[in-house]
Motif scaffolding. Structure first.
Motif, PDB file in Angstrom:
ATOM      1  N   LEU B  28       0.835  -1.207   0.000  1.00 24.16           N
ATOM      2  CA  LEU B  28       0.000   0.000   0.000  1.00 24.16           C
ATOM      3  C   LEU B  28       0.866   1.251   0.000  1.00 24.16           C
ATOM      4  CD1 LEU B  28      -2.953  -0.825   2.431  1.00 24.16           C
ATOM      5  CD2 LEU B  28      -3.085  -0.277   0.015  1.00 24.16           C
ATOM      6  N   ASP B  29       2.132   1.102  -0.374  1.00 27.24           N
ATOM      7  CA  ASP B  29       3.024   2.252  -0.232  1.00 27.24           C
ATOM      8  C   ASP B  29       3.491   2.848  -1.557  1.00 27.24           C
ATOM      9  OD1 ASP B  29       5.869   0.179   0.814  1.00 27.24           O
ATOM     10  OD2 ASP B  29       4.438   0.044  -0.833  1.00 27.24           O
ATOM     11  N   GLY B  30       2.981   2.410  -2.686  1.00 25.78           N
ATOM     12  CA  GLY B  30       3.330   3.037  -3.963  1.00 25.78           C
ATOM     13  C   GLY B  30       2.664   4.395  -4.085  1.00 25.78           C
ATOM     14  N   PRO B  31       3.149   5.245  -4.981  1.00 25.52           N
ATOM     15  CA  PRO B  31       2.571   6.598  -5.085  1.00 25.52           C
ATOM     16  C   PRO B  31       1.097   6.588  -5.510  1.00 25.52           C
ATOM     17  CG  PRO B  31       4.183   6.192  -6.843  1.00 25.52           C
ATOM     18  CD  PRO B  31       4.292   5.054  -5.883  1.00 25.52           C
ATOM     19  N   GLY B  32       0.661   5.546  -6.211  1.00 23.88           N
ATOM     20  CA  GLY B  32      -0.745   5.501  -6.632  1.00 23.88           C
ATOM     21  C   GLY B  32      -1.663   4.873  -5.609  1.00 23.88           C
ATOM     22  N   ALA B  33      -1.088   4.211  -4.590  1.00 24.91           N
ATOM     23  CA  ALA B  33      -1.902   3.437  -3.649  1.00 24.91           C
ATOM     24  C   ALA B  33      -2.942   4.264  -2.888  1.00 24.91           C
ATOM     25  CB  ALA B  33      -1.001   2.684  -2.671  1.00 24.91           C
ATOM     26  N   PRO B  34      -2.578   5.444  -2.359  1.00 23.92           N
ATOM     27  CA  PRO B  34      -3.587   6.187  -1.586  1.00 23.92           C
ATOM     28  C   PRO B  34      -4.838   6.539  -2.396  1.00 23.92           C
ATOM     29  CG  PRO B  34      -1.406   7.044  -1.125  1.00 23.92           C
ATOM     30  CD  PRO B  34      -1.261   6.095  -2.286  1.00 23.92           C
ATOM     31  N   THR B  35      -4.674   6.792  -3.683  1.00 14.57           N
ATOM     32  CA  THR B  35      -5.857   7.056  -4.510  1.00 14.57           C
ATOM     33  C   THR B  35      -6.553   5.750  -4.869  1.00 14.57           C
ATOM     34  OG1 THR B  35      -4.810   9.011  -5.429  1.00 14.57           O
ATOM     35  CG2 THR B  35      -6.667   8.113  -6.661  1.00 14.57           C
ATOM     36  N   ALA B  36      -5.757   4.717  -5.158  1.00 14.70           N
ATOM     37  CA  ALA B  36      -6.329   3.444  -5.613  1.00 14.70           C
ATOM     38  C   ALA B  36      -7.187   2.784  -4.538  1.00 14.70           C
ATOM     39  CB  ALA B  36      -5.206   2.503  -6.056  1.00 14.70           C
ATOM     40  N   VAL B  37      -6.877   3.002  -3.258  1.00 14.61           N
ATOM     41  CA  VAL B  37      -7.704   2.338  -2.236  1.00 14.61           C
ATOM     42  C   VAL B  37      -9.131   2.874  -2.242  1.00 14.61           C
ATOM     43  CG1 VAL B  37      -5.801   1.674  -0.715  1.00 14.61           C
ATOM     44  CG2 VAL B  37      -7.007   3.834  -0.306  1.00 14.61           C
ATOM     45  N   ILE B  38      -9.337   4.085  -2.731  1.00 10.90           N
ATOM     46  CA  ILE B  38     -10.703   4.602  -2.847  1.00 10.90           C
ATOM     47  C   ILE B  38     -11.463   3.789  -3.910  1.00 10.90           C
ATOM     48  CG2 ILE B  38     -12.091   6.649  -3.425  1.00 10.90           C
ATOM     49  CD1 ILE B  38     -10.590   6.778  -0.700  1.00 10.90           C
ATOM     50  N   CYS B  39     -10.747   3.349  -4.952  1.00  3.81           N
ATOM     51  CA  CYS B  39     -11.362   2.539  -6.010  1.00  3.81           C
ATOM     52  C   CYS B  39     -11.817   1.179  -5.477  1.00  3.81           C
ATOM     53  CB  CYS B  39     -10.380   2.305  -7.157  1.00  3.81           C
ATOM     54  SG  CYS B  39      -9.566   3.805  -7.767  1.00  3.81           S
TER      55      CYS B  39
END
Lengths: 415, 200
Positions: B28-39
């Motif tokens: 959960l630490d890649g740069p896209g992860a914080p946005t992707a978890v909303i998906c």
């Protein structure tokens, strides 16, 4: 590394507790050895937060306090009233959270001690490094005269569970020609479109099963407050609905079976569903997390940390100040955002900027649904809405998407 | 409890933990992860959709993910659900989120189809393979996506949208597929969806 004692082994093995057949208690967690997050409330926000802290950093111990042994979904519970779904189909256990390493304790937080960083549960206490509070809503019984004394007879069915089943039973038992009265509290309350979806489901049931019956909706708000045009269009199929805006109910008398509005009108009922006015869950009020309105909790928009107490984060329906509805989807998003924020803060890392999203379906019959979707961004440290989009009408396709949404998000919370 | 009973329980505990542990926990630490978890509310953790209607994003080719998001955000591929979220993804960084999902382990849908429908679909699948290839994995050079392993409900709904010209109306690149879909009865679309969903 020293050999673990039997007790240590059983605690750290998690499922060892289940295998041994002994449920853990709060006293078993009175001491913490490493970093610990305590979560109060195992609903849409809290269950998600507990799971995502563990997913983001399995070295952090997570203790979840939730009095109920099973989770019953409020979204889709209006379909239980109309008989389209069963309560079992929206009821889930917490075992998968345990498999993620979350220590689930079926108990109630009685107090929070912010200075000592402890949650009290009766005579025991749970120390924490960070606390996530997701207590949902509590009803303001005192706002409606006669309601406090009649809580067991006047149903809200606004927390899905036994009251949902009982209200469905009362609806089915009502004679054809009877009057069902649904009352809607003033905003803000949990799930803005929920009462209007419930209107559709009760009206659909009556139309098909008790065609001489009537549904009177007494809304404290001047008009439908969510998906207004879509609900109005759906209600065209239900001439049995009598909707009265600006009709705040201030009194209930179960003896004479009537409610009284602010205007002094008395309305007789055969079955009553009174949704009371609401505020943040009790622990948020007693722990001084609510603002000047004594109802809701203001938080930092990036971390969900309370503006009143450090190291305590508040998520879900209890919050105020963000341009978001009090919805399950928003609580789920807040659960993830607060989890990643808490993990970052405990690891002295920068908190990633994240914004919630909201997808909200409403069933307007047994097979058709409508939806509203909200997207957000972060601007100047605050959550700002990018766009709100509504479905252009009602359809079976949106209903199929609603089922897909529910399947996915229940899994995201508890799977 | 007697001490001699502790070890068997401990062994059972370890076994249970090994079987039911956090196998699906992904980074959960890649740069896209914080946005992707909303998906993940709709598309499943790490894009591994569990439902019949939401497509699997895990392992999706970045070129296709980015095209889909850009088309949704522009209102070209119409969806009241996806248009706002696509704008949100663009706001937070489309390349990062595309890279995040591309890096996730590709899973196949847990939704199963009727074996008879799969066989009927297999028999009719030649009309798809002309563009999507015999494997159904698509051709990035021609902008043709992978069909395999997606939920049957999602595949069917997209074919119906093509047929009714409701998916990206006016997109010249999609003209051929829409002409083809118009010739296929709805029941056969369901069979084709069942087949391609079952292909690994």
């Amino acid at each position: 590394m020293k050999d673990p004692t039997r007790r240590e082994f059983l605690w750290t093995s998690g499922l060892g507790l289940l295998a041994a057949g002994c449920a853990p208690t709060v006293a078993d967690y009175a001491q913490k050895s490493g970093r610990r997050v305590v979560v109060i409330g195992g609903g849409w926000g809290g269950a998600t937060a507990a799971k995502y802290v563990r997913l983001a950093d399995p070295s952090i111990e997570v203790v979840l306090l939730e009095p109920n042994k099973q989770f019953v979904s409020c979204p889709f519970s209006n379909l239980v009233l109309s008989g389209v779904r069963t309560i079992d189909s929206i009821t889930f256990g917490y075992d998968r959270l345990r498999a993620h390493g979350v220590r689930v304790l079926h108990d109630t937080a009685t107090a929070i001690e912010p200075d000592a960083k402890r949650v009290r549960v009766g005579n025991d206490s749970l120390p924490y490094d960070r606390l996530i509070v997701s207590p949902g809503v509590e009803f303001q019984w005192e706002q409606v005269e006669g309601l406090a004394a009649a809580q067991d007879r006047v149903l809200h069915a606004w927390k899905a569970g036994p009251q949902t089943v009982e209200l469905a039973r009362q609806l089915q038992a009502m004679p054809d020609g009877g009057v069902f009265v649904l009352t809607i509290p003033p905003a803000a309350y949990r799930c803005p479109p929920g009462p209007y979806e419930r209107t559709c489901q009760v009206a659909w049931y009556l139309k098909n099963n008790k065609p001489k019956s009537k549904l009177i909706v007494l809304d404290a708000n001047p008009n439908i407050i969510s998906k207004t045009a879509l609900f109005r269009a759906a209600w065209a199929s239900y001439p049995n609905i009598e909707y009265r805006g600006s009709n705040k109910v201030v009194k209930v008398d179960p003896g004479t079976r009537e409610v009284t509005t602010e205007l002094g009108d008395k309305v007789k009922y055969d079955v009553l569903n009174l949704i009371p006015p609401q505020r943040a869950g009790t622990i948020a009020v007693s722990a001084d997390l609510v603002g000047a309105d004594k109802r809701w909790c203001e938080v930092n928009h990036l971390t969900y940390e309370s503006v009143k107490h450090k190291n305590i984060h508040v998520i879900g329906d209890s919050t105020i100040g963000l341009p978001v509805p009090k919805s399950g989807n928003i609580a789920n998003a807040m659960g993830k955002i607060s989890a990643l924020a808490v993990v970052s803060l405990l690891s002295d890392k920068p908190v990633p900027p994240m914004a919630p999203g909201n997808t909200c379906y409403s069933w307007v019959s047994d097979r058709e649904a409508i939806a509203v979707v909200n997207a957000y961004k972060i601007e100047g440290g605050k959550v700002v809405q990018i766009e709100q989009k509504l479905t252009p009408g009602q359809s079976e396709m949106w209903a199929q998407n609603a089922v897909g949404w529910a399947t996915s998000i229940w899994q995201d919370m508890l799977g | 409890m007697e001490r001699d009973k502790v070890m068997p329980i401990a062994l059972i505990s370890l076994l249970l933990l090994a079987l039911t542990g956090t196998a699906e926990a992904g980074p959960l630490d890649g740069p896209g992860a914080p946005t992707a978890v909303i998906c993940s509310a709709c598309h499943g953790f790490a894009g591994q959709s569990q439902s019949n209607t939401m497509p699997i994003l895990a392992g999706m080719a970045p070129w296709y993910f980015k095209k889909a998001i850009q088309d949704f955000a522009a209102g070209k591929r119409t969806s009241p659900e996806m248009e706002p979220y696509a704008k949100q993804v663009v706001q937070f960084g489309l390349d990062d989120v595309a890279a995040y999902f591309a890096a996730q382990k590709r899973t196949v849908t847990p939704v199963t189809s009727d074996p008879a429908a799969i066989e009927r679909g297999r028999a009719a699948a030649a009309q798809c393979t002309l563009c999507h290839g015999a494997s159904g994995k698509g051709d990035p050079a021609k902008g043709v996506p992978d069909l395999t392993g997606q939920p049957p409900g999602y595949l069917k709904s997209q074919m119906l949208l093509f047929k009714a010209d409701k998916r990206s109306p006016g997109d010249a690149q999609l003209k051929v597929v829409k002409v083809l879909m118009a010739t296929i009865p709805d029941e056969q679309l369901a069979d084709l969806a069942a087949y391609w969903s079952s292909v690994r």
